[in-house]
Design a protein around this motif. Sequence first.
Motif, PDB file in Angstrom:
ATOM      1  N   ASP A 128      -7.382   7.713   2.820  1.00 60.00           N
ATOM      2  CA  ASP A 128      -7.996   7.905   1.324  1.00 60.00           C
ATOM      3  C   ASP A 128      -8.157   6.412   0.731  1.00 60.00           C
ATOM      4  OD1 ASP A 128      -8.401  10.676   1.468  1.00 60.00           O
ATOM      5  OD2 ASP A 128      -6.503  10.990   0.211  1.00 60.00           O
ATOM      6  N   ARG A 129      -7.143   5.558   1.184  1.00 56.08           N
ATOM      7  CA  ARG A 129      -7.213   4.233   0.613  1.00 56.08           C
ATOM      8  C   ARG A 129      -8.154   3.533   1.440  1.00 56.08           C
ATOM      9  NH1 ARG A 129      -3.706   0.402  -1.915  1.00 56.08           N
ATOM     10  NH2 ARG A 129      -4.843  -1.474  -1.888  1.00 56.08           N
ATOM     11  N   TYR A 166      -4.761  -4.484   7.429  1.00 59.68           N
ATOM     12  CA  TYR A 166      -3.504  -3.545   6.912  1.00 59.68           C
ATOM     13  C   TYR A 166      -2.589  -3.383   7.929  1.00 59.68           C
ATOM     14  CZ  TYR A 166      -6.483  -1.156   3.317  1.00 59.68           C
ATOM     15  OH  TYR A 166      -7.444  -0.980   2.120  1.00 59.68           O
ATOM     16  N   LEU A 194      -3.474   7.044   4.015  1.00 56.24           N
ATOM     17  CA  LEU A 194      -4.114   5.878   4.312  1.00 56.24           C
ATOM     18  C   LEU A 194      -5.571   6.131   4.690  1.00 56.24           C
ATOM     19  CD1 LEU A 194      -3.503   3.053   5.388  1.00 56.24           C
ATOM     20  CD2 LEU A 194      -3.376   3.994   7.778  1.00 56.24           C
ATOM     21  N   GLN A 252     -11.592   3.950   0.484  1.00 56.17           N
ATOM     22  CA  GLN A 252     -12.119   3.352  -0.932  1.00 56.17           C
ATOM     23  C   GLN A 252     -12.489   2.032  -0.922  1.00 56.17           C
ATOM     24  OE1 GLN A 252      -9.312   4.578  -3.897  1.00 56.17           O
ATOM     25  NE2 GLN A 252      -9.400   6.715  -3.272  1.00 56.17           N
ATOM     26  N   ASP A 253     -11.814   1.330   0.480  1.00 58.22           N
ATOM     27  CA  ASP A 253     -11.723  -0.148   0.632  1.00 58.22           C
ATOM     28  C   ASP A 253     -13.204  -0.651   0.814  1.00 58.22           C
ATOM     29  OD1 ASP A 253     -11.651  -2.648   1.448  1.00 58.22           O
ATOM     30  OD2 ASP A 253      -9.222  -2.302   1.771  1.00 58.22           O
ATOM     31  N   VAL A 272       0.874  -1.159   0.083  1.00 57.12           N
ATOM     32  CA  VAL A 272      -0.093  -0.013  -0.076  1.00 57.12           C
ATOM     33  C   VAL A 272       0.899   1.155  -0.036  1.00 57.12           C
ATOM     34  CG1 VAL A 272      -1.733   1.308   1.395  1.00 57.12           C
ATOM     35  CG2 VAL A 272      -1.757  -1.339   1.137  1.00 57.12           C
ATOM     36  N   ARG A 295      -1.781  -4.620   2.568  1.00 52.50           N
ATOM     37  CA  ARG A 295      -3.128  -5.003   2.783  1.00 52.50           C
ATOM     38  C   ARG A 295      -3.277  -6.623   2.430  1.00 52.50           C
ATOM     39  NH1 ARG A 295      -7.835  -6.139  -0.315  1.00 52.50           N
ATOM     40  NH2 ARG A 295      -9.800  -5.184   0.458  1.00 52.50           N
ATOM     41  N   THR A 349       1.710   4.835   0.873  1.00 52.78           N
ATOM     42  CA  THR A 349       1.393   5.831   1.659  1.00 52.78           C
ATOM     43  C   THR A 349       2.040   7.336   1.359  1.00 52.78           C
ATOM     44  OG1 THR A 349       2.645   5.094   3.272  1.00 52.78           O
ATOM     45  CG2 THR A 349       0.329   4.425   3.733  1.00 52.78           C
TER      46      THR A 349
END
Length: 316
Positions: free
Chosen positions: A229-230, A205, A227, A233-234, A181, A192, A183
């Motif tokens: 933002d990720r 994570y 992080l 979206q998960d 991932v 992840r 960052t």
Amino acid sequence: MAESKIEPAGGGSAGRRRRRRDTLIVVAAALLTALMAGHRLIPNIRGLGSLLDSGVPFLGLGVPLLAAVALLARSRIALAAVLVPALVWAVLFGAAWIPGGDGGPVQLRVASQNLREGNPDPTATVGTLAGTGADLIALQELSEDADESVTGRLRERYPHRAAVTTVGLWSRFPIRDFVGVDTGLAWTRALRAVVAAPGGDVVVYVVHLGSVRAGDTGTRDRTVTALADRIRQDRAERLIVLGDLNTATTDRKIEPLTALLNDAQADAGRGPGFTWPAALPLTRPDHVLYRGLTAAYAKVVRTPASDHRAVTAGFR
């Protein structure tokens, strides 16, 4: 015969000194209250606000100090003033000392540890983690040499492994897949993984966010945002973040994450759960954040050979 002059009660130099002393205590109590209640209003110039956020629980130490001065002065006004910051501290931080979690059955146990770069005995460190009964062990600051020795130590109980650069995850349950991932650091320092836990897949994570330097939190702040933002979206229903986020739970900069995830220590732990430095912890950069699960407990564990204490939690 000379006339005698009688000072009115509370008058004279002694009375003025008492009034000045009471005023100083009242002002100090007011300032302490304002700092605790409004610490996030202090501008975060060169990380000052973030530093104050991280240390704000310790401002409560000013309460017994002011109370002692007020008692020595035998001043009811001063004592009444000191009650205000005492109540504010209790409201803001006192609840953390009330045991959380419902103590129900636990189906998934996790542990996370900043192993420490140059750890002289990583097998001893992870041996203590394995002794907690964790099903998943997440490590940060994992060197190549430490990775080899740790894998050897954990292989029998934790046959499934995922690792990217200096972060790794060891699991009792199969790891379906994993990916690094980004960052925003110069190298990938997060992963992840999808773990086939008994109650269904759990996305895990393992993260080591950017470091904080004196007067500079910019790198850390950018990695927190990346992080968040990720994770936003998960689409995983059950998700856990384990790692060294280099930010305390009271730091305003962790809010992008805590707006999306629950904090196991806050929900099921007792006390602030400080983890660093290990010898005398003063803050909590190490976290277990989650969603889609119920936290049954959260604890901090002292481990050998690392400069961080480990964090553990149990879920169902």
